[in-house]
Enzyme design. Sequence first.
Site, mmCIF file in Angstrom:
data_model
loop_
_atom_site.group_PDB
_atom_site.id
_atom_site.type_symbol
_atom_site.label_atom_id
_atom_site.label_comp_id
_atom_site.label_asym_id
_atom_site.label_seq_id
_atom_site.Cartn_x
_atom_site.Cartn_y
_atom_site.Cartn_z
ATOM 1 N N GLU A 197 0.805 -1.233 0.000
ATOM 2 C CA GLU A 197 0.000 0.000 0.000
ATOM 3 C C GLU A 197 0.832 1.274 0.000
ATOM 4 O O GLU A 197 0.603 2.180 0.804
ATOM 5 C CB GLU A 197 -0.961 -0.012 1.204
ATOM 6 N N GLU A 303 -6.018 -10.782 -1.559
ATOM 7 C CA GLU A 303 -6.827 -10.630 -0.334
ATOM 8 C C GLU A 303 -8.308 -10.601 -0.702
ATOM 9 O O GLU A 303 -9.066 -9.739 -0.241
ATOM 10 C CB GLU A 303 -6.432 -9.338 0.409
HETATM 11 C C1 XIL Z 1 -6.361 -6.641 8.180
HETATM 12 C C2 XIL Z 1 -6.667 -7.853 9.060
HETATM 13 O O1 XIL Z 1 -7.528 -8.708 8.371
HETATM 14 C C3 XIL Z 1 -7.294 -7.406 10.365
HETATM 15 O O2 XIL Z 1 -7.421 -8.509 11.258
HETATM 16 C C4 XIL Z 1 -6.444 -6.315 11.020
HETATM 17 O O3 XIL Z 1 -7.128 -5.830 12.169
HETATM 18 C C5 XIL Z 1 -6.172 -5.186 10.069
HETATM 19 O O4 XIL Z 1 -5.574 -5.700 8.874
HETATM 20 N N1 XIL Z 1 -4.997 -4.852 3.609
HETATM 21 C C6 XIL Z 1 -3.975 -5.641 4.063
HETATM 22 C C7 XIL Z 1 -4.242 -6.565 5.209
HETATM 23 O O5 XIL Z 1 -2.914 -5.679 3.447
HETATM 24 O O6 XIL Z 1 -3.088 -6.750 5.995
HETATM 25 C C8 XIL Z 1 -5.371 -6.090 6.074
HETATM 26 O O7 XIL Z 1 -5.637 -7.081 7.053
HETATM 27 C C9 XIL Z 1 -6.587 -5.812 5.228
HETATM 28 C C10 XIL Z 1 -6.281 -4.708 4.232
#
Ligand code: XIL
Length: 415
Positions: A197, A303
Site C-alpha cells: 500500500e 486478499e
Molecule cells: C487486516 C486484518 O484482516 C485485520 O485482522 C487487522 O485488524 C487489520 O488488517 N490490507 C492488508 C491486510 O494488506 O493486511 C489487512 O488485514 C486488510 C487490508
Amino acid sequence: MTVVGCCVEPVPVLSSPPKFATDSMRNDRRVFTKSLTAGVAGVWVTSDRWTSLGLVPAVAAAQTVALKDVVPKGWLIGVAINQNQSDGRDAVAVELVSRQFNAITPENLLKFQSLHPEPDRFTFDAQDRYVAFGLDRGMAVIGHTLVWHSQTPGWVWSGTDGGLADRATMLERMHTHIATVVGRYKGKIRGWDVVNEALNEDGTLRDSPWRRGIGDDYIAKAFEFAREADPEAELYYNDYNLATKPAKRAGAIRIIKELQQHGIRIDAVGEQGHWRLQSPTTTEIDEAITELRATGVKVMITELDVNLLPTVAAPRPALSTGTPQRRSLEPASPAANPYVNGLPDDVQQALARYYADAFRVFLRHRDAITRVTFWGVSDGDSWLNRGRMNHPLLWDRQRHPKPAFDEVTRVLMAR
Ligand code: XIL
C-alpha cells in the site's frame, strides 16, 4: 435424530451409506449441493461422482470438491489464516483449509508490530507455528508484509528528538527487520509482500513515514534488502484498488517499471481484491490484469473478499503508530447492518454470480496469474464484520460452503 444446519433442511443421519442416487437427484445441482452441505454437518454424503461413501462426521467436510484440485495447474489458491487457525485451536477451519487450499497468508502474524514490537525484541513463536502449519501440509507459505505504514510500531520511525528518524537510522531499522525476518524463514516462505500500500488513490506515492524518513527509494531499498536476505524468495508489491482506480494502477506500474529499470527483482504484483458487488466490474478486472501483466511480472489476487454491506462514514483511523486497528464501535443501525439474520437468497445468488464472473476473468489470464488468495476462511472470520454482519467469503458462519463456493468450483471445473 436429525442434523439441522443453517441453510439445509433437517437431514436424517443414516447408519449406512445411501445406495441411491436417483436420476432426478443426479440432475438437480441444488440437491447435490444440499447433500454436500449436509455432509459437512456430519451425515453420509455422496461424492461428486455419486459413489456412495461412508464417512465419520469429523472427515465429512473433506469430501466436498476442493478448490486446490480444480484450479489450473501451477496456480496457488490460498487463504489468510488467523492465529487460532495456525495454532490449531480452530479445528474445523484447520480441516477446511487443509482440504481446500494450497497456500496460506498470515492475516496478522507477520506484520511488523506482531514480529518486532520493540527495537531489540522479535517474537517468533506463533510465527514459526504458522510457517510449520503450511510446510507440514505441503502448502506455499506466503509472508505478509515487510514494509507498510500500518500495523507498524511507532519506534520504527522515531528519532531521538521525538521527531522522525533520519534516513540512515530508518534504513538501518528496515534492514535489520528484513534481514532478520526474511533470513529466518529463508527457503521456507515462498514469497513476500515486500511493500504494501505505498500508493495514494491518484497514483502518487503515499506520504508514509517510511517515505518521509528515507525518501522515494524506500521501496527499492526494501526489495533489495529482501533479495539479499533470501535470493530465492519471490518478491511482491501489494496494493488495493488497482482494478477500480486506473490512476492508482498506473502508479503501481510505475513502481514495477522503476524497479525493473534498476535491475531490482520483483516477481509479481498483488491486487488485494477487496471488492464489492458493484465494483470492480468484470471489464475493470480484465483491464487491470491486462495492464499489470504487460509489465512482465506475474499477477496475484492476494486478499479477495466481496463486501456486501453499505458504506458507512467511519472516522478515519489515525495513521498507525501501533495502535490496535479495531476501534470500539457504536451498534450499527439496521440500515447499515441489513443482513444480521442471514443473507437473502437474491443477494446470496448475486454474490455467487460475482465470484463466478471474477474467476472467469482470472481464467482468461491463467498464464499470468499465479495465485488467488481469499482474505479469511469463513464469513465469521472476516475482517469486514467490524461490529456488523458481513458475508463476503465462500463459507458461511457454520463453515458450510455457500452457493458462491459451488459457482466458483463449477467455473473452475468447466474450464
Ligand atoms: C487486516 C486484518 O484482516 C485485520 O485482522 C487487522 O485488524 C487489520 O488488517 N490490507 C492488508 C491486510 O494488506 O493486511 C489487512 O488485514 C486488510 C487490508
